[in-house]
Design a protein around this motif. Structure first.
Motif, PDB file in Angstrom:
ATOM      1  N   LEU A  34      -7.886  64.806  30.388  1.00  0.00           N
ATOM      2  CA  LEU A  34      -7.336  65.075  29.068  1.00  0.00           C
ATOM      3  C   LEU A  34      -5.821  65.245  29.074  1.00  0.00           C
ATOM      4  CD1 LEU A  34     -10.191  67.384  27.824  1.00  0.00           C
ATOM      5  CD2 LEU A  34      -9.480  65.250  26.739  1.00  0.00           C
ATOM      6  N   GLY A  35      -5.246  65.524  30.232  1.00  0.00           N
ATOM      7  CA  GLY A  35      -3.793  65.541  30.314  1.00  0.00           C
ATOM      8  C   GLY A  35      -3.209  64.160  30.109  1.00  0.00           C
ATOM      9  N   VAL A  36      -3.944  63.132  30.552  1.00  0.00           N
ATOM     10  CA  VAL A  36      -3.509  61.744  30.428  1.00  0.00           C
ATOM     11  C   VAL A  36      -3.842  61.194  29.052  1.00  0.00           C
ATOM     12  CG1 VAL A  36      -3.776  59.409  31.334  1.00  0.00           C
ATOM     13  CG2 VAL A  36      -3.763  61.361  32.901  1.00  0.00           C
ATOM     14  N   THR A  37      -5.060  61.436  28.587  1.00  0.00           N
ATOM     15  CA  THR A  37      -5.523  60.823  27.346  1.00  0.00           C
ATOM     16  C   THR A  37      -5.072  61.560  26.096  1.00  0.00           C
ATOM     17  OG1 THR A  37      -7.625  62.048  27.383  1.00  0.00           O
ATOM     18  CG2 THR A  37      -7.564  59.898  28.502  1.00  0.00           C
ATOM     19  N   ARG A  38      -4.811  62.881  26.207  1.00  0.00           N
ATOM     20  CA  ARG A  38      -4.463  63.675  25.022  1.00  0.00           C
ATOM     21  C   ARG A  38      -3.181  64.500  25.171  1.00  0.00           C
ATOM     22  NH1 ARG A  38      -7.631  61.399  21.111  1.00  0.00           N
ATOM     23  NH2 ARG A  38      -9.843  61.463  21.654  1.00  0.00           N
ATOM     24  N   GLY A  39      -2.589  64.504  26.347  1.00  0.00           N
ATOM     25  CA  GLY A  39      -1.454  65.395  26.568  1.00  0.00           C
ATOM     26  C   GLY A  39      -1.862  66.850  26.502  1.00  0.00           C
ATOM     27  N   ASP A  40      -3.131  67.109  26.840  1.00  0.00           N
ATOM     28  CA  ASP A  40      -3.713  68.446  26.702  1.00  0.00           C
ATOM     29  C   ASP A  40      -3.544  69.211  28.012  1.00  0.00           C
ATOM     30  OD1 ASP A  40      -5.089  70.672  25.904  1.00  0.00           O
ATOM     31  OD2 ASP A  40      -7.001  69.659  25.543  1.00  0.00           O
ATOM     32  N   GLY A  41      -2.401  69.850  28.154  1.00  0.00           N
ATOM     33  CA  GLY A  41      -2.121  70.583  29.372  1.00  0.00           C
ATOM     34  C   GLY A  41      -0.737  71.200  29.318  1.00  0.00           C
ATOM     35  N   ILE A  42      -0.357  71.850  30.386  1.00  0.00           N
ATOM     36  CA  ILE A  42       0.920  72.569  30.442  1.00  0.00           C
ATOM     37  C   ILE A  42       1.649  72.238  31.742  1.00  0.00           C
ATOM     38  CG2 ILE A  42       0.119  74.453  28.972  1.00  0.00           C
ATOM     39  CD1 ILE A  42      -0.363  76.093  31.528  1.00  0.00           C
ATOM     40  N   PHE A  43       2.959  72.522  31.788  1.00  0.00           N
ATOM     41  CA  PHE A  43       3.706  72.270  33.014  1.00  0.00           C
ATOM     42  C   PHE A  43       4.941  73.148  33.062  1.00  0.00           C
ATOM     43  CE2 PHE A  43       6.184  69.766  30.126  1.00  0.00           C
ATOM     44  CZ  PHE A  43       7.452  69.653  30.695  1.00  0.00           C
ATOM     45  N   GLU A  44       5.532  73.218  34.239  1.00  0.00           N
ATOM     46  CA  GLU A  44       6.823  73.861  34.462  1.00  0.00           C
ATOM     47  C   GLU A  44       7.567  73.052  35.515  1.00  0.00           C
ATOM     48  OE1 GLU A  44       8.485  76.581  33.305  1.00  0.00           O
ATOM     49  OE2 GLU A  44       6.934  77.027  31.810  1.00  0.00           O
ATOM     50  N   THR A  45       8.897  73.132  35.497  1.00  0.00           N
ATOM     51  CA  THR A  45       9.723  72.499  36.517  1.00  0.00           C
ATOM     52  C   THR A  45      10.697  73.533  37.068  1.00  0.00           C
ATOM     53  OG1 THR A  45       9.588  70.355  35.395  1.00  0.00           O
ATOM     54  CG2 THR A  45      11.330  70.631  37.033  1.00  0.00           C
ATOM     55  N   ILE A  46      10.683  73.706  38.392  1.00  0.00           N
ATOM     56  CA  ILE A  46      11.525  74.704  39.054  1.00  0.00           C
ATOM     57  C   ILE A  46      12.523  74.008  39.970  1.00  0.00           C
ATOM     58  CG2 ILE A  46      11.552  76.754  40.503  1.00  0.00           C
ATOM     59  CD1 ILE A  46       8.740  77.316  39.825  1.00  0.00           C
ATOM     60  N   ALA A  47      13.787  74.389  39.870  1.00  0.00           N
ATOM     61  CA  ALA A  47      14.809  73.841  40.762  1.00  0.00           C
ATOM     62  C   ALA A  47      14.660  74.426  42.165  1.00  0.00           C
ATOM     63  CB  ALA A  47      16.198  74.140  40.220  1.00  0.00           C
ATOM     64  N   VAL A  48      14.987  73.601  43.179  1.00  0.00           N
ATOM     65  CA  VAL A  48      14.847  74.006  44.585  1.00  0.00           C
ATOM     66  C   VAL A  48      16.101  73.576  45.344  1.00  0.00           C
ATOM     67  CG1 VAL A  48      13.487  73.776  46.699  1.00  0.00           C
ATOM     68  CG2 VAL A  48      12.361  73.644  44.464  1.00  0.00           C
ATOM     69  N   ARG A  49      16.646  74.489  46.154  1.00  0.00           N
ATOM     70  CA  ARG A  49      17.717  74.145  47.081  1.00  0.00           C
ATOM     71  C   ARG A  49      17.428  74.840  48.401  1.00  0.00           C
ATOM     72  NH1 ARG A  49      22.725  72.514  44.751  1.00  0.00           N
ATOM     73  NH2 ARG A  49      22.220  70.754  43.409  1.00  0.00           N
ATOM     74  N   GLY A  50      17.441  74.075  49.480  1.00  0.00           N
ATOM     75  CA  GLY A  50      17.189  74.654  50.794  1.00  0.00           C
ATOM     76  C   GLY A  50      15.823  75.311  50.902  1.00  0.00           C
ATOM     77  N   GLY A  51      14.869  74.775  50.170  1.00  0.00           N
ATOM     78  CA  GLY A  51      13.516  75.322  50.211  1.00  0.00           C
ATOM     79  C   GLY A  51      13.321  76.567  49.370  1.00  0.00           C
ATOM     80  N   VAL A  52      14.374  77.032  48.701  1.00  0.00           N
ATOM     81  CA  VAL A  52      14.288  78.251  47.891  1.00  0.00           C
ATOM     82  C   VAL A  52      14.107  77.884  46.426  1.00  0.00           C
ATOM     83  CG1 VAL A  52      15.472  80.362  47.189  1.00  0.00           C
ATOM     84  CG2 VAL A  52      15.725  79.510  49.525  1.00  0.00           C
ATOM     85  N   LEU A  53      13.130  78.502  45.775  1.00  0.00           N
ATOM     86  CA  LEU A  53      12.811  78.225  44.383  1.00  0.00           C
ATOM     87  C   LEU A  53      13.605  79.153  43.465  1.00  0.00           C
ATOM     88  CD1 LEU A  53       9.103  78.089  45.268  1.00  0.00           C
ATOM     89  CD2 LEU A  53      10.118  76.259  43.909  1.00  0.00           C
ATOM     90  N   GLN A  54      14.141  78.577  42.385  1.00  0.00           N
ATOM     91  CA  GLN A  54      14.883  79.383  41.432  1.00  0.00           C
ATOM     92  C   GLN A  54      13.937  79.949  40.380  1.00  0.00           C
ATOM     93  OE1 GLN A  54      17.582  77.333  38.857  1.00  0.00           O
ATOM     94  NE2 GLN A  54      18.706  79.178  38.293  1.00  0.00           N
ATOM     95  N   ALA A  55      13.936  81.278  40.228  1.00  0.00           N
ATOM     96  CA  ALA A  55      13.202  81.957  39.152  1.00  0.00           C
ATOM     97  C   ALA A  55      11.708  81.625  39.170  1.00  0.00           C
ATOM     98  CB  ALA A  55      13.809  81.604  37.795  1.00  0.00           C
ATOM     99  N   LEU A  56      11.089  81.697  40.349  1.00  0.00           N
ATOM    100  CA  LEU A  56       9.656  81.404  40.446  1.00  0.00           C
ATOM    101  C   LEU A  56       8.852  82.326  39.539  1.00  0.00           C
ATOM    102  CD1 LEU A  56       7.181  80.033  41.690  1.00  0.00           C
ATOM    103  CD2 LEU A  56       7.364  81.620  43.627  1.00  0.00           C
ATOM    104  N   GLY A  57       9.136  83.617  39.581  1.00  0.00           N
ATOM    105  CA  GLY A  57       8.387  84.574  38.765  1.00  0.00           C
ATOM    106  C   GLY A  57       8.444  84.264  37.281  1.00  0.00           C
ATOM    107  N   PRO A  58       9.654  84.096  36.706  1.00  0.00           N
ATOM    108  CA  PRO A  58       9.733  83.765  35.286  1.00  0.00           C
ATOM    109  C   PRO A  58       9.048  82.446  34.925  1.00  0.00           C
ATOM    110  CG  PRO A  58      11.818  84.651  36.024  1.00  0.00           C
ATOM    111  CD  PRO A  58      10.973  84.469  37.254  1.00  0.00           C
ATOM    112  N   HIS A  59       9.109  81.454  35.826  1.00  0.00           N
ATOM    113  CA  HIS A  59       8.416  80.187  35.545  1.00  0.00           C
ATOM    114  C   HIS A  59       6.904  80.393  35.525  1.00  0.00           C
ATOM    115  CE1 HIS A  59      11.430  77.007  35.277  1.00  0.00           C
ATOM    116  NE2 HIS A  59      12.133  77.649  36.194  1.00  0.00           N
ATOM    117  N   LEU A  60       6.376  81.184  36.454  1.00  0.00           N
ATOM    118  CA  LEU A  60       4.941  81.468  36.452  1.00  0.00           C
ATOM    119  C   LEU A  60       4.552  82.281  35.229  1.00  0.00           C
ATOM    120  CD1 LEU A  60       4.374  82.188  40.249  1.00  0.00           C
ATOM    121  CD2 LEU A  60       3.377  80.301  38.934  1.00  0.00           C
ATOM    122  N   ASP A  61       5.414  83.204  34.815  1.00  0.00           N
ATOM    123  CA  ASP A  61       5.151  83.972  33.597  1.00  0.00           C
ATOM    124  C   ASP A  61       5.033  83.040  32.397  1.00  0.00           C
ATOM    125  OD1 ASP A  61       5.311  86.321  35.058  1.00  0.00           O
ATOM    126  OD2 ASP A  61       7.378  86.771  34.443  1.00  0.00           O
TER     127      ASP A  61
END
Length: 290
Positions: A34-61
């Protein structure tokens, strides 16, 4: 975008969050999802530098908030963190910003559980936009400013996969000779960009619109405000009108992979680029990813 790694998360009761790695070019999502056929889903994009994720907690929230708005199962934070960190660890050091996009759909039509994955990739180099600024147009989003309260089923403020309108807005901006968009409500409240948050400078104060307008809580904007506050800048969350944008001393659009991009033209009118604030915000944002 250069895809680098794909980790699929088994969200069935039997799978219990089992993680499997795949080639990003490998077809792993059924055409009946349904993500493909209806766009029925959610997502987030997190920036990464040197293996470190920016604002992981707020993105998961924000991911959890979007899941609740779409009546999707509550994301298992531990399982998703494992998938995201695995995708981030596969991103090599590179001048371009790395990022992880993680997605949960409602799953196969008629099925019993969601589909989930995390994709690690290298994003486009934002240095040109940061240095030279971007051209932006304002577009009517077609909703009142209080649509999140009056019509929650329209899912304003959820980061859903239904991005056809946002992509159409980007194409309209290109037709008008611009790079990006600031959405405005039908009753003249400034909202957000298709994939970014607005920051305006009025004197020594930075201002961004409130999430009560049905916009996403800006994770990059929040970190940019933290950087500004550390240098004695006052920050404020308040309603803005298109006229306020015209009166502002400087404007930016903020997003995970781009950072803070100054606006050098708004609706065809030249704007002052504040190089000092731009450097201040982006230096801090980049440091948070290292």
């Amino acid at each position: 975008m250069t895809p680098l790694s794909l980790f699929v998360l088994d969200l069935s009761a039997e799978g219990a969050g089992r993680l499997t790695r795949h080639d990003p070019a490998e077809p792993v999502i059924p055409v009946t999802d349904l993500g493909v056929t209806r766009g029925d889903g959610i997502f987030e994009t997190i920036a990464v530098r040197g293996g470190v994720l920016q604002a992981l907690g707020p993105h998961l929230d924000r991911f959890e908030r979007s899941a609740a708005m779409l009546d999707l199962p509550v994301p298992n934070r531990a399982h998703w963190t494992e998938a995201i960190e695995a995708a981030a660890a596969a991103i090599p050091e590179d001048p371009r910003p790395g990022a992880v996009k993680f997605v949960m759909t409602r799953g196969i039509e008629g099925g019993s559980h969601p589909t989930g994955w995390a994709l690690g990739f290298l994003a486009d180099d934002p240095s040109g936009e940061r240095a030279g600024g971007i051209k932006v147009v304002t577009l009517d989003r077609g909703y009142r400013h209080d649509v999140a309260q009056t019509s929650p089923w329209l899912l304003q403020g959820a980061k859903s996969l239904a991005y056809a309108v946002n992509k159409a807005a980007g194409r309209e901006a290109a037709r008008r000779g611009a790079d990006d968009v600031i959405f405005v409500s039908s009753d003249d409240y400034v909202l957000e960009g298709p994939s970014s948050t607005v920051i305006a400078r009025f004197g020594d104060t930075a201002v961004t619109p409130p999430v009560e307008l049905g916009i996403l809580p800006g994770t990059t904007q929040a970190d940019a405000f933290t950087a500004l506050e550390a240098h004695g800048v006052a920050t404020l969350i308040k309603n803005l009108s298109p006229a306020d944008l015209v009166e502002a001393d400087a404007l930016w659009l903020c997003s995970s992979t781009r950072g803070a991009a100054p606006i050098r033209e708004l609706d065809g009118a030249a704007r002052t680029v504040d190089a000092a604030w731009t450097e201040l915000m982006n230096t801090d944002l980049d440091a948070r990813r290292r």
